[in-house]
Write a protein that holds these residues in place. Sequence first.
Motif, PDB file in Angstrom:
ATOM      1  N   LEU A   1     -33.050  -2.290  13.073  1.00  0.00           N
ATOM      2  CA  LEU A   1     -32.789  -3.057  11.860  1.00  0.00           C
ATOM      3  C   LEU A   1     -33.305  -4.474  12.051  1.00  0.00           C
ATOM      4  CD1 LEU A   1     -31.224  -2.950   9.086  1.00  0.00           C
ATOM      5  CD2 LEU A   1     -29.278  -3.905  10.312  1.00  0.00           C
ATOM      6  N   MET A   2     -33.824  -5.068  10.996  1.00  0.00           N
ATOM      7  CA  MET A   2     -34.188  -6.473  11.035  1.00  0.00           C
ATOM      8  C   MET A   2     -32.944  -7.296  10.727  1.00  0.00           C
ATOM      9  SD  MET A   2     -38.010  -6.629   9.349  1.00  0.00           S
ATOM     10  CE  MET A   2     -37.580  -5.673   7.879  1.00  0.00           C
ATOM     11  N   VAL A   3     -32.729  -8.350  11.530  1.00  0.00           N
ATOM     12  CA  VAL A   3     -31.536  -9.189  11.418  1.00  0.00           C
ATOM     13  C   VAL A   3     -31.985 -10.639  11.375  1.00  0.00           C
ATOM     14  CG1 VAL A   3     -29.325  -9.797  12.490  1.00  0.00           C
ATOM     15  CG2 VAL A   3     -30.253  -7.481  12.768  1.00  0.00           C
ATOM     16  N   SER A   4     -31.327 -11.450  10.565  1.00  0.00           N
ATOM     17  CA  SER A   4     -31.676 -12.875  10.554  1.00  0.00           C
ATOM     18  C   SER A   4     -31.377 -13.469  11.924  1.00  0.00           C
ATOM     19  CB  SER A   4     -30.917 -13.616   9.455  1.00  0.00           C
ATOM     20  OG  SER A   4     -29.521 -13.534   9.626  1.00  0.00           O
ATOM     21  N   SER A   5     -32.238 -14.382  12.368  1.00  0.00           N
ATOM     22  CA  SER A   5     -32.073 -15.011  13.681  1.00  0.00           C
ATOM     23  C   SER A   5     -30.751 -15.767  13.724  1.00  0.00           C
ATOM     24  CB  SER A   5     -33.233 -15.963  13.947  1.00  0.00           C
ATOM     25  OG  SER A   5     -33.147 -17.080  13.069  1.00  0.00           O
ATOM     26  N   PRO A   6     -30.231 -16.050  14.926  1.00  0.00           N
ATOM     27  CA  PRO A   6     -28.966 -16.794  14.992  1.00  0.00           C
ATOM     28  C   PRO A   6     -28.994 -18.120  14.244  1.00  0.00           C
ATOM     29  CG  PRO A   6     -29.418 -15.779  17.105  1.00  0.00           C
ATOM     30  CD  PRO A   6     -30.639 -15.555  16.260  1.00  0.00           C
ATOM     31  N   LEU A   7     -30.087 -18.892  14.374  1.00  0.00           N
ATOM     32  CA  LEU A   7     -30.149 -20.176  13.673  1.00  0.00           C
ATOM     33  C   LEU A   7     -30.197 -19.972  12.166  1.00  0.00           C
ATOM     34  CD1 LEU A   7     -30.325 -23.244  13.698  1.00  0.00           C
ATOM     35  CD2 LEU A   7     -32.816 -23.039  13.975  1.00  0.00           C
ATOM     36  N   ARG A   8     -31.033 -19.046  11.690  1.00  0.00           N
ATOM     37  CA  ARG A   8     -31.098 -18.789  10.249  1.00  0.00           C
ATOM     38  C   ARG A   8     -29.748 -18.285   9.745  1.00  0.00           C
ATOM     39  NH1 ARG A   8     -34.636 -18.111   5.702  1.00  0.00           N
ATOM     40  NH2 ARG A   8     -33.130 -17.740   4.021  1.00  0.00           N
ATOM     41  N   THR A   9     -29.087 -17.454  10.542  1.00  0.00           N
ATOM     42  CA  THR A   9     -27.761 -16.962  10.164  1.00  0.00           C
ATOM     43  C   THR A   9     -26.788 -18.123   9.998  1.00  0.00           C
ATOM     44  OG1 THR A   9     -28.126 -14.860  11.312  1.00  0.00           O
ATOM     45  CG2 THR A   9     -25.843 -15.488  10.888  1.00  0.00           C
ATOM     46  N   ALA A  10     -26.800 -19.053  10.957  1.00  0.00           N
ATOM     47  CA  ALA A  10     -25.896 -20.199  10.885  1.00  0.00           C
ATOM     48  C   ALA A  10     -26.187 -21.067   9.667  1.00  0.00           C
ATOM     49  CB  ALA A  10     -26.004 -21.017  12.169  1.00  0.00           C
TER      50      ALA A  10
END
Length: 228
Positions: A126-135
């Motif tokens: 699955l593609m997941v938003s990066s930790p920084l983008r998630t934050a």
Amino acid sequence: MATPSPPHHPELYSPGQMFTWPELQTLAADGVLSRFHQHGFTLPDVRVSAQLRARAAANAVPAAVRQRVVAGRMTAAWIYGCADEPDRLALLVDAKRRISSLRSTRGCTLHEVRLGPFDVVSMGGLMVSSPLRTAVDIALHVDAHRALPALAGLLARPEKDVRLRLLVLAIEATPRVPHKRAALEKLALLAPALVAGGPVDVEHTVDASDGAEDVAEVLGVAHLEGKP
């Protein structure tokens, strides 16, 4: 009837992939499996990792759209182990893609966004938003009650490589979007618990063109000025 025994080693058990939903519930009730996801089970001694949570989330996304969406916001925070599993999957769709064909996807909320080349990582199919983008997304779009614990979790884990200064810079660098000031106020509530030096001064926010020293001054944290 004897309780079915799961075969050796598969980490993730979902309905239809060896067992039915009632059989999985029976195995969990008997202590053979442990439930860690709405429709995902594993053996009790298996450590639930981000990869495993991503695999479980991938199973909940229809195969026909799985390569066109990105798990984001509180779903990504859950995958990273920084939040409880949300009731509905939050899926990001790049604005360059057509979203109309995905509207009928069940059990999820779709968000049309702009994604940069460093905003997405691949894990567990699955593609997941990066930790920084998630934050950044959580600070901007999630209510404080749910956002603060998730942000604290992301900031407190060095392996996620999310830094308070970078998070402020990223929020300030976004185009004129609603809730930017509210996002900085959320970070102000977190700052005393994360760094020495007191709360963030959100009365004087910074422009995207300002340097890291200006952001450190806004944060009121002297040691943030050190590393680029």
